[in-house]
Design an enzyme around this catalytic site. Structure first.
Site, PDB file in Angstrom:
ATOM      1  CG  PHE C 121      -2.356   0.076   0.931  1.00 43.76           C
ATOM      2  CD1 PHE C 121      -2.955  -0.847   0.094  1.00 43.76           C
ATOM      3  CD2 PHE C 121      -3.150   1.078   1.495  1.00 43.76           C
ATOM      4  CE1 PHE C 121      -4.314  -0.785  -0.171  1.00 43.76           C
ATOM      5  CE2 PHE C 121      -4.511   1.145   1.234  1.00 43.76           C
ATOM      6  CZ  PHE C 121      -5.092   0.210   0.399  1.00 43.76           C
ATOM      7  CD  GLN C 234      -5.766  10.199   3.339  1.00 44.21           C
ATOM      8  OE1 GLN C 234      -6.480   9.244   3.607  1.00 44.21           O
ATOM      9  NE2 GLN C 234      -4.469  10.191   3.547  1.00 44.21           N
ATOM     10  CG  HIS C 236      -8.495   7.710  -1.399  1.00 43.85           C
ATOM     11  ND1 HIS C 236      -8.244   7.257  -2.666  1.00 43.85           N
ATOM     12  CD2 HIS C 236      -8.144   6.695  -0.564  1.00 43.85           C
ATOM     13  CE1 HIS C 236      -7.761   6.023  -2.593  1.00 43.85           C
ATOM     14  NE2 HIS C 236      -7.696   5.662  -1.326  1.00 43.85           N
ATOM     15  CG  LEU C 250     -11.956   4.615  -1.494  1.00 39.31           C
ATOM     16  CD1 LEU C 250     -11.335   5.997  -1.568  1.00 39.31           C
ATOM     17  CD2 LEU C 250     -11.787   4.041  -0.105  1.00 39.31           C
ATOM     18  CD  GLU C 253      -2.974   3.890  -0.951  1.00 47.37           C
ATOM     19  OE1 GLU C 253      -3.808   4.666  -0.441  1.00 47.37           O
ATOM     20  OE2 GLU C 253      -1.829   3.757  -0.520  1.00 47.37           O
ATOM     21  NE  ARG C 309      -4.986   6.306   1.018  1.00 48.67           N
ATOM     22  CZ  ARG C 309      -5.855   5.677   1.802  1.00 48.67           C
ATOM     23  NH1 ARG C 309      -6.495   6.348   2.742  1.00 48.67           N
ATOM     24  NH2 ARG C 309      -6.100   4.398   1.645  1.00 48.67           N
ATOM     25  CG  HIS C 375     -10.785   8.571   2.110  1.00 49.21           C
ATOM     26  ND1 HIS C 375     -11.865   7.738   1.960  1.00 49.21           N
ATOM     27  CD2 HIS C 375      -9.775   7.792   2.576  1.00 49.21           C
ATOM     28  CE1 HIS C 375     -11.519   6.514   2.333  1.00 49.21           C
ATOM     29  NE2 HIS C 375     -10.265   6.520   2.726  1.00 49.21           N
ATOM     30  NE  ARG C 410      -6.788   7.383   7.252  1.00 44.09           N
ATOM     31  CZ  ARG C 410      -7.080   6.424   6.370  1.00 44.09           C
ATOM     32  NH1 ARG C 410      -6.390   5.303   6.368  1.00 44.09           N
ATOM     33  NH2 ARG C 410      -8.058   6.593   5.504  1.00 44.09           N
TER      34      ARG C 410
END
Lengths: 264, 247, 604
Positions: C121, C234, C236, C250, C253, C309, C375, C410
């Site tokens: 990730f 954040q 995304h 979403l 990822e 991100r 997100h 994050r």
């Protein structure tokens, strides 16, 4: 904004639904298919009575699947078709089959006629009580069906021999296809799937369970198409019978390579 | 912009269907249209929803009589100009509009068999092979939309069976414990009569409506029925158990 | 006198996502009488939307992985603004929390030797995310839900809390209403755990469910708790952009973790043009090396598609602004040309399903169109790293509603582990606090009356404002003015608009009665959202630099001063009051892990 006067549709009036598609078509077609087969096979089997039979079922190396294996004990009165002696085997398998149960519960018992359509019954106990309780015997019916599969393969192989000669005819091809379809119907059975591996909780725990897993995985693939095999084999058994009866009664002539004539 | 012609249940059990016209945009799903209706015409229209992506299982309803998720029903699956009926799930008591009281299911959840693993390996990790959990992972896809419970005629048509039959969603949960390679519950715990598995007559409506495509009947219910046969109705096994002790 | 029902508990947990469930389980295990309260049905919380996995240095795939590496990745991902102690606890405890889930019935994908498989990730040095295909959040919430239910914990579903109640300075319970009936309910409790999740419903394009209205943020702020890092939101990088109805949903990822790559209109893999200096040393700069990395982590450096991100979101934003975007204003995410159909369906079943059903796109054949979507809130209620205690005695917070753990950005996968690690700690320490208290705190009748009046106010208004329109307008304003790229004058305008929305929301018109009335529910949510929007806008105005989830067009780079402080806010009757506070200092042995880093502040 207009007001419509219909109620929510919770009331239990048989056939009530808000579905707008042709939900009745599938149960109707299924009922038609099953009834047609039952009528044909009953008539066909009963006409195997008599000596010689009213409607012959053997032609050269071909034997109708309704009569395989042929058992004619001396005590059997001539007005009873030998098909009736063995009918119970395949019938019990199809009667307790998980696919056919779905089919006839929907089409004949209307329990339910289709999804989200109100059914006629006022009370319901499913398969918890006699007689539907007996559906649990499916796996015994499976054992019987597997025996019949072997007999039908034997019959199919035999259909390539006639009077000491190896050959092939339309009938032997049909019989082979029929044996194959019937075998696939048995091999895609839910109970068999359970017996070979589905009942295990750990597939990876030993070499033996690992092997059973591979078999289970393969049967699971076939099982997804159990409905297909159920219908294909039902039709094929009827077609095979019809073809052999027509040949045996001289209505059609079988194309084949055998030189000896088909007489018994 | 196209116009949707909706026929939607309003009110509680004594309510009625109301018809509405809603303009909507291309690519929308039923839930979008219901939200447009809510934002522009009927501010207090009660509807449950959360994720709007088919993952939470909140927006269950009966669209043209078929149990479905509103968020996964695209407008272009309807004939233009068609009247689309949207009703609450009919198996559960109605609260208002499209919202039903699904507490029964949470009550069943409390009574379900709990997974009881044995001890992990010496290094503290459990060992499981992917082949052992593939079929269980399918059951774990359940989003608890309760459409299977809604469509199941055992309880939809015969509410008296609610006490005898846990329903397809929970047979799935039963199977996921029963087939877990690490579970130590007695087999008889998952095959007991009180779950009511044999009330199911495998007519497969639960499988037909499952938005996650879980093969509820073939992979959970029928295998559980077979396990019940193993436990109590297989004379060969019964003799085997007598002769060789419990397997 | 207001009519309400009363329940008494040692600990109440508000919110039943991953953090709330884990907290309730832990609290109840100590013997504390615990209740779990949630706005939706149990098991529907936004946690179910988490796709990729749970980050935990189990070391099952790369044994070189350990908590120090995870800690370092987390801090660097957060641009060093994280509360170091939280990041440390998180990295140390995450593996045990994951193993525990397994013992409770979770079925993670497996390695060949039967242990928990881990996937790559963004921002994680090693394949670290324990996962179940691309529906890990569902697995986690269902496992916790079933575990909690079997522990006999009382669950109050579809009950919205609108106010926390206090006795003097300390927490005394909560006030709320049943969504079904609109009737009021008072929970008297010794300790309250906030686990209410996020706030991204403030933005027009977001990945959140309706619940993400920042309730816990606002409840804590109104109760006088310190808020921290609220400016960091954040975005995304990969949300769906088409059709409009699914905009924002979403796209995990995991698509990039499993081989997907981002391309612009010209099919160029543009991420290679956006590698920031901070990550240059460990990021592949050729397509060949990046592709090799998927199978050879030792000799090849990681693909820039998996940069943190914030970096990827900014890069996509720049490509679209430069006119190199896809037809619907995003960029292409292509896995179809890089992995075979079987692999894609096995690894990313939900994504396959989601695109097929909602966008009519077969991701095994065609590229997805994706763009940034709001997100996650890095900021939140300020908590003590060890105990999750807020600055209000008796009030605890865990999960997205708590701030500090993730700094300015994050990493993917760190959210689910955050929920478990700090959810457990919240349950443990809240119960400890409650168990040490002999009696329930007092109940202030006036506060209950005020809360009730406030809650029914929308029905008494004589105005004509539609709550849905106000929400819609607010989302547009926040998206446009306080979104992914921010500017001084736009932030000023945002403040003015928020004022006008507040004014409009005093003249609401709500149809119908209190029984399951979404219009009424939304008008109450508007209060929390407006409060939270204020906090974010103020924080964003004060932080005059770009860092992580906060990008200022007028201050494009990071700033040395702002690299050493958190912005802490406290709510007063006149609005939010902010101050800067220096970051807590890391001990030497942890600071040593970052030696050789180009100074964190050089990150862009």
């Amino acid at each position: 904004m207009a007001q419509a006067s219909t109620t929510l549709g919770r009331e239990r009036r048989y056939g009530k639904t808000q579905r707008v598609d042709r939900w009745w078509l599938e149960p109707l077609l299924v009922a038609f298919g099953l009834v047609s087969f039952i009528v044909y096979s009953t008539v066909s089997a009963l006409m195997g009575a008599g000596d010689p039979p009213i409607w012959a079922y053997e032609a050269g190396p071909y034997l109708s699947p309704f009569f395989e294996p042929i058992i004619k004990p001396a005590w059997l009165p001539s007005w009873v078709s030998p098909a009736l002696l063995i009918l119970g085997g395949p019938l019990s398998f199809r009667m307790t089959c998980y696919y056919y149960r779905r089919a006839y519960y929907r089409s004949f018992f209307m329990s339910p006629p289709a999804c989200a359509v109100v059914e006629p019954a006022k009370s319901y106990s499913g398969e918890t009580r006699f007689p539907l309780f007996l559906q649990k015997l499916h796996r015994y019916a499976l054992y019987i069906a597997l025996a019949f599969n072997m007999l039908l393969w034997y019959g199919a192989i035999k259909s390539f021999y006639w009077e000491g000669e190896i050959g092939i005819g339309v009938g032997s091809v049909i019989m082979t296809a029929n044996a194959f379809l019937l075998m696939m119907y048995s091999l895609s059975c839910h109970s068999l799937r359970h017996l070979v591996g589905g009942g295990l909780d750990c597939f990876s725990c030993s070499n033996f369970t690992n092997t059973r897993y591979s078999v289970w995985a393969r049967i699971s693939q076939w099982n997804e198409h159990h409905r297909f095999w159920a219908w294909a084999s039902l039709i094929s058994v009827g077609v095979t019978d019809l073809y052999i009866r027509l040949v045996a009664n001289g209505v059609v002539t079988d194309l084949h390579t055998f030189t000896a004539p088909f007489v018994h | 912009m196209p116009t949707a012609h909706l026929k939607l249940w309003r009110g509680d059990d004594t309510g009625a269907y109301q018809e509405y016209d809603v303009e909507y945009a291309e690519g929308m799903v039923i839930l979008d249209v219901v939200h447009l209706l809510q934002a522009t015409q009927v501010g207090d229209l009660a509807v449950r929803w959360n994720c709007k992506a088919g993952k939470c299982g909140s927006c269950s309803a009966e669209i043209n009589g078929k149990p479905r998720l509103m968020c996964m029903t695209r407008m272009n699956t309807f004939v233009p100009g068609e009247t689309i009926s949207i009703a609450p799930m009919k198996t559960f008591p109605l609260i208002r509009d499209l919202v039903t009281d699904v507490k029964h299911n949470y009550g069943v959840a409390r009574k379900m068999l709990e997974f009881a693993p044995g001890a992990p390996a010496a290094d503290g990790d459990y060992r499981m092979q992917q082949i052992d959990i593939d079929r269980l992972q399918e059951f774990h896809k359940c989003i608890e939309c309760f459409l299977c419970q809604d469509v199941c005629h055992v309880i939809r048509e015969h509410p008296d069976n609610l006490n005898n039959f846990i329903g397809p969603r929970f047979i799935l949960q039963l199977a996921q414990v029963a087939m877990h390679p690490l579970d130590t519950n007695e087999k008889s715990a998952s095959t007991a009569d009180h779950w009511g598995v044999d009330y199911c007559n495998i007519t497969k409506c639960c499988t037909d409506v499952c938005p996650e495509g879980i093969h509820i009947t073939d992979n959970a219910i029928i295998p559980m029925k077979e396990r019940i046969v193993d436990e109590s109705f297989d004379p060969i096994r019964a003799i085997g158990r007598k002769l060789f002790g419990k397997k | 006198m207001v009519d309400y029902e009363t329940h008494e508990y040692d600990v109440i947990v508000i919110g039943a996502g991953g953090a709330g469930l884990r907290a309730a389980v832990e609290s109840s295990a100590t013997g504390a009488k615990t209740a779990l309260i949630c706005k939706s049905l149990l098991g529907k919380a936004h946690t179910v939307m988490a796709e990729g996995g749970i980050a935990a240095a189990l070391g099952n795939v790369y044994e070189q992985d350990n908590w120090q590496v995870h800690f370092r990745d987390t801090m660097r991902g957060g641009k060093m603004l994280n509360n170091w102690r939280m990041a440390q606890i998180h990295a140390q405890e995450a593996p045990d929390r994951v193993r525990e889930l397994e013992a409770w019935g979770a079925l993670f994908d497996r390695t060949a030797d039967g242990r928990i498989l881990q996937r790559d990730f963004g921002g994680h040095r090693y394949a670290r995310l324990a996962h179940v295909g691309d529906r890990t959040g569902l697995e986690m919430i269902r496992t916790l839900q079933q575990h909690a239910v079997h522990r006999g914990i009382d669950v109050y579903q579809e009950c919205t809390i609108t106010r926390l109640l206090k006795d003097g300075d300390a927490i005394a319970g909560a006030f709320g209403y049943w969504r079904e009936t609109g009737r009021f309910v008072v929970y008297r409790a010794k300790a309250v755990i906030l686990a209410t999740g996020g706030l991204c419903k403030l933005f027009a394009i977001n990945s959140n469910s309706w619940e993400g209205t920042g309730d816990g943020h606002a409840l804590a702020a109104w109760a006088g708790a310190d808020m921290i890092d609220m400016e960091f939101v954040q975005f995304h990088p990969t949300g769906m952009v088409w059709p409009l109805s699914v905009r924002g949903i979403l796209v995990t990822e995991g698509v990039r973790g499993d081989g997907g790559t981002l391309r612009n209109r010209d099919q160029e893999q543009f991420m290679f043009n956006y590698i920031p200096p901070m990550f240059a040393a460990e990021t592949a700069d050729t397509i060949e090396e990046a592709d090799r990395w998927y199978t050879d982590k030792v000799n090849a450096r990681r693909t820039p598609n998996l940069l943190p991100r914030d970096e990827v979101a900014r890069a996509i934003n720049s490509e679209v602004k430069a006119g190199r975007g896809s037809p619907h204003g995003g960029v292409f995410l292509d896995i179809a040309s890089r992995r075979d159909a079987d692999y894609i369906q096995r690894r990313l079943p939900s994504m396959y399903h989601q695109f097929k059903q909602l966008a009519d796109v077969d991701i095994t054949k065609d590229a997805m169109e994706v763009g940034p979507t709001a997100h996650y809130a890095m900021g939140g209620v300020r908590v003590d790293a060890e105990t999750t205690a807020t600055t209000v005695p008796g009030l605890f917070a865990a999960g997205e509603v708590a701030g500090g753990m993730h700094g300015s950005n994050r990493l993917g996968g760190n959210s689910l582990s955050d929920l478990l690690v700090f959810g457990r700690r919240a349950g443990l320490y809240a119960a400890e606090y409650a168990n040490a208290m002999p009696n329930l705190p007092g109940l202030n009748g006036t506060d209950v009356d005020t809360a009730a009046e406030e809650a029914t106010a929308p029905f008494d208004n004589t105005g004509r404002e539609n709550p849905y329109s106000i929400h819609h307008d607010m989302q547009d304003s926040m998206q446009e003015l306080v979104g992914i790229i921010r500017k001084e004058d736009e932030l000023g305008e945002a403040r003015e608009r928020l004022q006008s929305f507040r004014e409009r929301s005093r003249h609401l018109r709500v149809d119908g009665n209190r029984q399951f009335n979404p219009g009424w529910h939304l008008s109450l949510d508007l209060r929390t959202m407006l409060t939270v929007a204020d906090l974010i806008t103020q924080g964003a105005t004060l932080r005059k630099e770009s860092r992580g989830g906060h990008t200022r067009d007028d201050y494009p780079g990071p700033d040395t001063h702002f690299g050493t402080v958190n912005i802490v806010q406290r709510w007063t009757p006149d609005g939010a009051v902010a101050r800067e506070e220096p970051l807590p200092q890391m001990p030497h042995e942890l600071a040593a892990l970052f030696e050789g880093d180009s100074h964190a502040d050089s990150a862009s």
